[in-house]
Design an enzyme around this catalytic site. Structure first.
Site, mmCIF file in Angstrom:
data_model
loop_
_atom_site.group_PDB
_atom_site.id
_atom_site.type_symbol
_atom_site.label_atom_id
_atom_site.label_comp_id
_atom_site.label_asym_id
_atom_site.label_seq_id
_atom_site.Cartn_x
_atom_site.Cartn_y
_atom_site.Cartn_z
ATOM 1 C CB THR A 8 -12.677 4.046 1.960
ATOM 2 O OG1 THR A 8 -12.388 2.837 2.434
ATOM 3 C CG2 THR A 8 -13.126 5.585 2.066
ATOM 4 N N GLY A 9 -12.647 2.496 -1.135
ATOM 5 C CA GLY A 9 -12.132 0.966 -1.753
ATOM 6 C C GLY A 9 -13.551 1.190 -2.358
ATOM 7 N N GLY A 13 -13.417 -5.796 -5.016
ATOM 8 C CA GLY A 13 -13.610 -6.571 -4.159
ATOM 9 C C GLY A 13 -14.650 -6.732 -3.421
ATOM 10 C CE1 TYR A 165 -4.218 -6.074 5.286
ATOM 11 C CE2 TYR A 165 -4.443 -8.200 6.458
ATOM 12 C CZ TYR A 165 -5.027 -7.077 5.945
ATOM 13 O OH TYR A 165 -5.868 -7.348 5.394
#
Ligand SMILES: NC(=O)c1ccc[n+]([C@@H]2O[C@H](COP(=O)([O-])OP(=O)(O)OC[C@H]3O[C@@H](n4cnc5c(N)ncnc54)[C@H](OP(=O)(O)O)[C@@H]3O)[C@@H](O)[C@H]2O)c1
Length: 293
Positions: A8-9, A13, A165
């Site tokens: 995922t993602g 990055g 976070y």
């Protein structure tokens, strides 16, 4: 052995680096993105760099429970086995608390509920693997999370982007342990669940959004001193591909080796509380067939 790996993602990055490196190793990559054009470009880029044509794309907005359910339904229709799931997508949010269209605080949605729901809905595919691996992404900042308030898991009473976070990444460690324990208890020893942190890596993470003046400054000033995204991603790549960790489960990793997470706020009761909370939040979007307690 060639594996089927969902990341995922994977459009930016460290996720993009994982996808590229694991494609270079010859694995079949399922690249998750939220923007089709960006995902298409990343796919092309990886194919050109690695010569591996075996790259598929799945799309979902991980702020949306419904979008995650559609993505996992699609994956279940198209694949019978998943060898590795890397829940990598994650972010720190803005200085003002914000909620998703489901009414859920965004940090908790993206960093906690999304990986929980994806894992839950794909657990059957992971069980179909000879050696399934769930890899969750935490952060060193879990160490500075304040004592979780189980009466305020949506941070309605008290919110800061950094503590939301840090807390989400603390819960990620506890939930990974719970996955590992459940799989063990159900005699699914061939499926492991581990959690890793990349250290501080120079990606677009936290660079563009407004986290408040001090946080914005810290992120900008720290950027040149951070390690490369390649170095950051290396632990996830190791957990996804190394035979050394095939029997390791429920552990926390950094810099290619096991580390001890901070246990100050940990208890089995708290672990169960966050698990139950995720079960409740995702209840309408989980595959009904599975019995996990
Ligand atoms: N970088 C660090 O120093 C650091 C330190 C500790 C932990 N981490 C963790 O490492 C992981 C990867 O971080 P990174 O540094 O590689 O971050 P990044 O460069 O910002 O990439 C984040 C990825 O997540 C995706 N994403 C964000 N929100 C999404 C949403 N609502 N729906 C779908 N996808 C979404 C992004 O998609 P788009 O491409 O569409 O934007 C991107 O692909 C995260 O879990 C982060 O918390 C990072």
């Amino acid at each position: 052995m060639k594996k089927t790996i969902l990341i995922t993602g994977a459009t930016d990055g460290m996720g993009k680096i994982m996808a590229t490196e694991l494609a270079l190793q010859g694995h079949h990559i399922i690249l998750h993105g939220r923007n089709k054009e960006k995902a298409d470009n990343v796919k092309l880029d990886i194919q050109q760099q690695t010569g591996n044509e075996n790259i598929d794309i799945v799309l979902a907005d991980l702020f949306s429970l419904d979008s995650i359910k559609s993505m996992t339904d699609e994956i279940k229709q198209n694949y019978s086995v998943l060898d590795v799931l890397i829940n990598n997508a994650g972010a720190i949010m803005d200085k003002e608390r914000s909620v998703t269209s489901d009414g859920l605080e965004k940090t908790m949605m993206l960093n906690v509920y999304a990986p929980f729901l994806i894992t839950y809905n794909l657990i059957d595919l992971l069980k179909n693997s000879k050696q399934g691996r769930i890899i969750n992404t935490s952060s060193g900042t879990h160490r500075v999370a304040s004592k979780p308030n189980f009466n305020d898991l949506q941070f309605e009473q008290k919110y800061s982007p950094s503590n939301a976070y840090a807390t989400s990444k603390l819960f990620t460690i506890w939930l990974t342990r719970h996955w590992s324990q459940i799989l063990n208890n159900q005699e699914h020893h061939h499926v492991t669940a581990n959690v890793w942190h990349p250290g501080a890596a120079a990606t677009s993470f936290g660079q563009a959004n407004d986290k408040g003046f001090i946080n914005n400054m810290v992120f900008k000033v720290a950027l040149p001193f951070m390690s490369t995204p390649e170095k950051g991603a290396s632990t996830a790549i190791y957990l996804a591909s190394s035979p050394e960790v095939r029997h390791v489960s429920g552990k926390f990793f950094g810099k290619l080796k096991e580390e001890k997470p901070r246990e100050k706020h940990y208890s089995e009761v708290n672990e169960q509380k966050i698990w139950d909370h995720c079960m409740q939040v995702t209840s309408d979007y989980r595959m009904p067939s599975l019995s996990l307690s």
